[in-house]
Scaffold this motif. Structure first.
Motif, short mmCIF file in Angstrom:
data_model
loop_
_atom_site.label_atom_id
_atom_site.label_comp_id
_atom_site.label_asym_id
_atom_site.label_seq_id
_atom_site.Cartn_x
_atom_site.Cartn_y
_atom_site.Cartn_z
N PRO A 16 0.75 -1.38 -0.06
CA PRO A 16 0.24 -0.10 0.00
C PRO A 16 0.81 1.28 0.08
N ALA A 17 2.04 1.05 0.76
CA ALA A 17 2.89 2.36 0.62
C ALA A 17 3.36 2.83 -0.49
N ALA A 18 3.76 1.74 -1.15
CA ALA A 18 4.30 1.79 -2.69
C ALA A 18 3.22 1.99 -3.97
N ARG A 19 2.13 1.79 -3.43
CA ARG A 19 0.85 1.69 -4.36
C ARG A 19 1.11 0.73 -5.46
N GLY A 20 1.71 -0.46 -5.14
CA GLY A 20 1.88 -1.15 -6.14
C GLY A 20 2.62 -2.43 -5.73
N PRO A 21 2.91 -3.48 -6.79
CA PRO A 21 3.57 -4.87 -6.12
C PRO A 21 5.04 -4.60 -5.70
N HIS A 357 -18.36 -17.06 -9.64
CA HIS A 357 -18.21 -16.89 -10.93
C HIS A 357 -17.25 -15.71 -11.55
N SER A 358 -16.62 -16.22 -12.59
CA SER A 358 -15.75 -15.30 -13.11
C SER A 358 -15.99 -13.88 -13.37
N GLU A 359 -17.45 -13.90 -13.50
CA GLU A 359 -18.09 -12.33 -13.83
C GLU A 359 -18.20 -11.68 -12.50
N GLU A 360 -18.17 -12.39 -11.33
CA GLU A 360 -18.29 -11.64 -9.92
C GLU A 360 -16.83 -11.68 -9.19
N CYS A 361 -15.94 -12.19 -9.73
CA CYS A 361 -14.45 -12.01 -9.15
C CYS A 361 -14.14 -10.45 -9.26
N PRO A 362 -13.22 -10.00 -8.34
CA PRO A 362 -12.84 -8.83 -8.68
C PRO A 362 -12.06 -8.75 -10.18
N PRO A 363 -12.41 -7.88 -10.89
CA PRO A 363 -12.16 -7.61 -12.30
C PRO A 363 -10.67 -7.25 -12.64
N TRP A 364 -9.94 -7.94 -13.33
CA TRP A 364 -8.33 -7.58 -13.48
C TRP A 364 -8.15 -6.27 -14.15
N THR A 365 -7.41 -5.39 -13.36
CA THR A 365 -7.23 -4.00 -13.86
C THR A 365 -6.07 -3.48 -13.97
N PHE A 366 -4.91 -4.39 -13.28
CA PHE A 366 -3.80 -3.80 -13.17
C PHE A 366 -2.87 -4.65 -14.09
N GLY A 367 -2.52 -4.29 -15.19
CA GLY A 367 -1.75 -4.34 -16.23
C GLY A 367 -0.11 -4.07 -16.38
N VAL A 368 0.44 -4.45 -17.63
CA VAL A 368 1.62 -4.20 -17.77
C VAL A 368 2.18 -2.72 -17.55
N ARG A 369 1.24 -1.86 -18.32
CA ARG A 369 1.29 -0.42 -18.35
C ARG A 369 1.30 0.10 -16.84
N ASP A 370 0.60 -0.28 -15.96
CA ASP A 370 0.28 0.27 -14.58
C ASP A 370 1.40 -0.67 -13.71
N LEU A 371 1.99 -1.71 -14.10
CA LEU A 371 3.23 -2.04 -13.27
C LEU A 371 4.43 -1.07 -13.74
N MET A 372 4.57 -0.77 -15.24
CA MET A 372 5.70 -0.06 -15.45
C MET A 372 5.64 1.25 -14.70
N THR A 373 4.52 1.92 -14.63
CA THR A 373 4.34 3.14 -14.06
C THR A 373 4.39 3.09 -12.62
N ALA A 374 4.03 2.00 -11.94
CA ALA A 374 4.41 1.87 -10.39
C ALA A 374 5.88 1.78 -10.17
N LEU A 375 6.49 1.06 -11.08
CA LEU A 375 8.05 0.90 -10.73
C LEU A 375 8.58 2.30 -11.08
N ALA A 376 8.25 2.96 -12.01
CA ALA A 376 8.97 4.20 -12.52
C ALA A 376 8.81 5.18 -11.43
N ASP A 377 7.47 5.20 -10.76
CA ASP A 377 7.29 6.08 -9.76
C ASP A 377 7.98 5.77 -8.50
N ARG A 378 8.55 4.49 -8.37
CA ARG A 378 9.51 4.12 -7.04
C ARG A 378 10.94 4.41 -7.54
#
Length: 381
Positions: A16-21, A357-378
């Motif tokens: 949470p502190a890094a807002r990313g993985p 149900h797949s339709e009710e599972c949390p949607p997948w929203t964190f993709g490659v662009r988000d990962l690169m952005t999070a790492l760049a911010d760090r």
């Protein structure tokens, strides 16, 4: 957790502190954040000796393993504290199918039953009467004996595309899901709402670097929609690749002197399903019964014919194809919402997920662009 305190375990946790993985290494009772040294698990796995690199990596403590695990289950998660993610990131998600005779015969049944679980019971009796599987279990795929069996079964109208990949020279290897789409332990795992015949597939998954060398292993659930695949093998993508349909974890155990490919070859993978209706089912996949050696599967995946610059994860297949009746006689097994699926192996720990149900599972929203952005911010890219 694995039964070996000296296991070299790496994975990913949401910070949470890094807002990313963050890339984490298990060190005693603590999770050490090594993202400053290895921004991605891919970077760590690309090292000449990933296990040694993980041992030497340093960084701040992200949290106690027990605390992070306790906060990982979706139903109790607190967003202000870290939780585990699937332990891979940029690696391509692949799976091998029909690598065990028991599941191969069940795939034949799916096909001949046209995906109808009620018809499957009759087909299963028909094939048992024909002794299909009794001798096939001892056949080396691609051998001269396999060719003779193919000719015999074709003559008698019993040949199947699943037998082709089960005992033929070429393995079935398919893309399980897009990069970063896997869920980790504690997360909901998904089946489509319109599927009426489905099951988990407990598997060992190899983590393979770009060179084609396997550097570690984890546990996987290659969720399968049997009714959809049984209607047509061309629906494999719909049967296999859906929201939250690929679970991996809890950690990658890296290969070292204490844990090698030979340990994978002799591993037993346990499965337990506990339903809210009181239903309980247990099964075991013994890796010694796999028809194709893991190294052979790796060589069919990676080589001059196909490269993976960021590495690849390969689920090795399962012998588990449940036929026990859950509801109606002859109806076989299928998931119900709320089933708790536990896949475990002593050297790798346990992967635990709850079916939705797949339709009710949390949607997948964190993709490659988000990962690169999070790492760049760090500041680590």
């Amino acid at each position: 957790m694995p039964d070996d305190a000296d296991a070299v375990l790496v994975g990913r946790a949401w910070s949470p502190a890094a807002r990313g993985p963050s890339v984490v290494v298990v060190r005693g009772d603590e999770l050490v954040d090594v993202t400053q040294t290895f921004p991605t698990v891919r970077d760590l796995c690309e090292q000449e000796d990933p296990a040694a690199a993980a041992r030497d990596a340093s960084g701040p403590v992200l949290g106690d393993v027990a605390d992070v695990l306790a906060n990982t289950a979706t139903v109790v998660r607190t967003d202000e504290r870290p939780w585990l993610l699937a332990p891979v990131d940029l690696q391509v998600l692949k799976a091998a199918g029909v690598t065990f005779t028991a599941s191969m015969v069940e795939r034949v049944i799916e096909e001949r039953a046209g995906g109808d679980h009620r018809e499957a019971a009759r087909v299963r009796r028909e094939l048992a009467a024909a002794a299909l599987g009794a001798d096939i279990s001892r056949i080396v795929p691609g051998s001269a004996e396999a060719t003779r069996v193919k000719e015999y079964l074709t003559e008698h109208g019993l040949w199947s595309q699943y037998l082709e990949v089960g005992i033929g020279p070429d393995a079935e290897i398919f893309t399980k899901g897009p990069v970063l789409s896997a869920v980790g332990t504690g997360a909901a795992v998904g089946v489509l709402a319109d599927s009426s015949w489905n099951n988990p597939e407990p598997e060992v998954a190899l983590v393979i670097q770009s060179s084609g060398r396997a550097v570690g292993a984890t546990l996987g659930n290659d969720v399968n929609l049997r009714d959809i695949e049984g209607r047509s093998a061309l629906l494999l993508g719909r049967a296999k690749d859906n929201n939250a349909s690929c679970a991996l974890g809890p950690f990658i155990r890296l290969f070292d002197d204490a844990f090698t490919m030979d340990d994978v070859r002799t591993m037993s993978v346990q499965l337990e399903i506990r339903g809210t209706d009181g239903f309980r089912l247990e099964g075991v996949s013994a890796m010694e019964e796999i028809a194709r050696d893991p190294e052979d599967l790796v060589s069919q995946l990676v080589g001059r014919h196909h490269q993976y610059p960021d590495g690849v994860v390969l689920m090795l297949g399962t012998m588990f194809a449940p036929v026990v009746d859950r509801d109606l006689a002859g109806g076989g097994f299928t998931h119900r919402l709320g089933d708790v699926v536990t896949i475990s192996a002593a050297p790798l720990g346990a992967l635990v997920n709850v079916v939705d149900h797949s339709e009710e599972c949390p949607p997948w929203t964190f993709g490659v662009r988000d990962l690169m952005t999070a790492l760049a911010d760090r500041g680590v890219l």
